[in-house]
Design an enzyme around this catalytic site. Structure first.
Site, PDB file in Angstrom:
ATOM      1  CB  CYS A 284      -0.981   0.007   1.160  1.00  9.75           C
ATOM      2  SG  CYS A 284      -0.311  -0.580   2.720  1.00  9.75           S
TER       3      CYS A 284
ATOM      4  CG  HIS B  35       0.258   4.077   4.478  1.00 12.01           C
ATOM      5  ND1 HIS B  35      -0.204   2.847   4.132  1.00 12.01           N
ATOM      6  CD2 HIS B  35       0.995   3.875   5.607  1.00 12.01           C
ATOM      7  CE1 HIS B  35       0.211   1.943   4.990  1.00 12.01           C
ATOM      8  NE2 HIS B  35       0.932   2.549   5.899  1.00 12.01           N
TER       9      HIS B  35
END
Lengths: 483, 483
Positions: A39, A102
């Site tokens: 991810c 992230h």
């Protein structure tokens, strides 16, 4: 979410009517990839238009290791990287990220320091530490400051799987779109929800509604939300002026399947691997009045292309002072052209494979180590292709394993090394790989060092909420990346 | 052809625009099965509405063996069986079979003796003996007599894969439909082409057109032909008065993949097995003006239902003097109802598994023997689910392996025997299985005896063509069925 999780890509329960309709109104990409089977690097690639090995979202701690961005990671997106929202700003865009960032959680990496005007969401994934108060729960930010933490203020019931997060993220999206429409402001919305990531959750209304169990409930909720977003654009009369692209950041995490992980259809393996199941993604472009309805494209695409394509839509050029890996997909989307370009499959610091046309050459194969595998960590459950899904890092750089993905999308039948077809295909591929390798200038690796002291102990805003925690003494260490 | 060979079921090359359109104009069945993972028993089941174990299309030579109908088989469809065309005749239908019959090739089994008015095609598959003149090539019949043989008169170029057969079968279909429309005669056309069966072929126009290689070329030609048949019905103005159903007789033969075999999507294993890959089939119902366009059904269906459903469409009742396994699907097709019924997965004389709702219980597991497997015969290439894809016949009759096909369509994760879910599901399933077993009266097995003397040496009509061959002396033997 994986390629095989959508009805339009053959999920046998066919529970994604909104995404399927989005495809029938727009264009389906059958050969669309992420830049990394994990991810965090995938999202960094999307926002920079550059391979993780260039933008720093990789590790050199060990060969060919996946690395992500947990709470104790010290690094993040370097200031030197130019992000899509930074560039769109120049064309007057208002940029919002909803959901998982992230790209680093320390102050210098804050999304509002990298081009976004608004943020609602979390810096890290909602997984871990699962309300273990000895470690900080992941904070949820509104713009500059935290407004609470997962599990404490944003509930995720790990027993029932109930959480209202996708609904909250949906409402944020609808509100933002309404606001921009009202102010006639062009906008970029990065709707980066973290649902379908383990621990999987869905809101009460969707729990138990899928034939596929909890994971399917989460997919249904995402599908429903996307339908609502598209309908909202139509209702506001801006659908013909809004380009929408749906994709995923990596293949389904088969290690968590079936309860916590989805499907990559017939592709080999899943998240963490550079087989098709790890990196081929569902992808749909939607722009009524511009994209011909029901289109299907075999253009080789990549999440990095969304960077370049978005700039193109805004009338901007990509930066010329650095290597950009993403290409402008508009000729493929609007005129049905096929642009010849390779796809590189990286795992950490290693180019594991490359796709050119319908051929895919593996220069390295590895699923995970025997040691990890013996602990039950399996990225290819129920699948085993001799010499391909290897548990030792196998080097094939002198004689790559070659697959024809048209005849063999499941990567089960390597072409014979002595065949004419192998020779012809590898001649072409070798040139492309050599050129890629000699011009590659890796960025400074950001995912090498971990330190518990940098965790989300006291994010900005914590004091107002009485939610500041005391960090331990700094003790930077090489991060351990087992895969 | 397998479930995963159609674009609408997620084939990554998406090369079946006509079948995909047929689905978008009609109804897609996602949970449709064959009665046997092999062609000949499957076709016998379709035409009789009965499980092969009832209509005789099975063997007792060894436990749980697949048996088909090669040239040296002595048996065939018994006279006591009532076939769909025999019954449709009573309602004034003209019945034609185009393509592979596969219900016996000896005179008493001739399709025109079992209700068909016309036949163009072959009694056996086009495979073997591949123009080995020591054994007869398969004859091609027009009605009562042969008009030539495969390889000799109906060319199949095994080197290039070129053969014009699908085009010939298509033209036959179009002509028959035109003729029936002109004479205002209701008709039943069983378009039982043998393309996509190995050795795979396509006509010149389609060779090399698929991303998937020769197999894909064959799929494209079938897809194109079906598009032409549907358009023909529309052009003649009889589409709203013609019910069309597309399906396959077994899962893709993965043993021949990728060049000679297709895809079962994410389902486990392929042809020959009672895993989903062997028995779940692509299925589309089409009847403009009656079936709602774009419908999707989760009705558990079976090829045997086409028997009962067709009778229902013709205003007929199924025979009441015997057990009929097929159900009338019209409530599912026209009103979207869901009829509760089990699916039984047989291999030869053994009920291997049963599906009830979303649960599938395996009472026996077997892919094939170690001995066959060690010869490279693999029905589950690249797939290996411990304790499930077994190479010894594993009995689970006291504690069946249970899967939830919604959460786990790939049959990778058996439910825990001690879970409440297992107990609840098995309580329900056990009653259904017990009832099935106690009321089962197997038919006389037809596929036990083989004899070279019964091969197609001198089919009717051979003398006119000078194509009669002399049979050897009769020497009946137990057929050997290794799988």
């Amino acid at each position: 979410m994986g390629w095989g999780d959508l009805g339009v890509f053959g999920e046998p329960s066919k529970e994604t009517p909104n995404l399927d309709q989005m495809a029938s109104e727009g264009m389906l990409f059958l050969d669309f990839y992420t830049a990394n089977p994990l991810c965090s690097p995938s999202r960094a690639a999307l926002l920079t238009g550059r391979l993780p090995v260039r933008n720093g979202f990789y590790t050199t701690n060990a060969h060919a290791r996946n690395a992500y961005t947990p709470q104790d990671i010290v690094g993040g997106i370097p200031d030197s990287e130019l992000l899509l929202p930074e560039l769109l700003k120049k064309a007057g865009y208002i940029n919002k990220i909803i959901g998982k960032w992230h790209l680093g959680h320390r102050p210098q990496f804050h999304p509002l320091k990298h081009g976004f005007d608004e943020w609602f969401g979390s810096p890290n994934c909602h997984f871990g530490p699962f309300d273990n108060r000895a470690l900080p729960n992941i904070p949820v930010y509104r713009d500059w400051e935290m407004i609470g933490r997962y599990y404490e203020d944003f509930k995720i019931d790990l027993k029932t799987g109930e959480a209202n997060l996708t609904q909250i993220y949906l409402q944020e999206a609808l509100d933002f779109i309404s606001k921009q429409q009202a102010s006639q402001q062009p906008f970029f919305l990065y709707w980066a929800i973290d649902a379908t990531h383990a621990p999987v959750y869905a809101s009460k209304h969707f729990l138990g509604t899928s034939q596929r169990g909890l994971y399917g409930d989460a997919v249904r909720e995402i599908d429903d939300s996307i339908g609502k977003i598209l309908k909202h654009l139509q209702k506001l009369g801006i659908s013909e002026n809004t380009f929408v692209f749906f994709t995923s950041d990596n293949g389904a995490a088969l290690i968590s399947a079936p309860k916590q992980g989805g499907s990559n259809g017939r592709f080999l393996c899943g998240k963490q691997t550079t087989f098709e199941g790890g990196m081929r993604e569902p992808a749909i472009a939607w722009w009524p009045g511009h994209i011909p309805a029901g289109g299907v494209s075999h253009q080789l695409g990549n999440v990095m292309d969304l960077f370049t394509t978005s700039l193109s839509l805004a009338g901007l050029q990509p930066p010329s002072d650095r290597q950009i890996d993403g290409i402008d997909l508009l000729p493929a989307i609007l005129q049905g052209k096929l642009i010849d370009r390779p796809i590189f499959y990286y795992r950490g610091n290693e180019m594991m494979a490359v796709r050119v046309g319908l051929y895919k050459a593996h220069y390295w194969t590895w699923s995970n180590s025997w040691e990890e595998y013996s602990k039950g960590i399996d990225f290819c459950p129920g699948q085993n292709v001799s010499g391909v899904t290897t548990h030792t890092q196998e080097e094939h750089t002198t004689l790559p394993l070659l697959f024809h993905l048209g005849r063999d999308p499941g990567e089960k039948y390597p072409l014979s090394f002595v065949s004419d077809e192998y020779q012809r295909a590898m001649e072409r591929i070798s040139v492309i790989v050599q050129q890629h390798k000699v011009t590659m200038v890796p960025g400074e690796p950001q995912l090498n060092v971990c330190d518990k002291a940098v965790m989300n102990w006291s994010p900005p805003g914590c004091e107002k909420l009485g939610k500041c925690l005391t960090p331990p003494k700094s003790d930077p260490k090489k991060c351990f990346w087992p895969h």
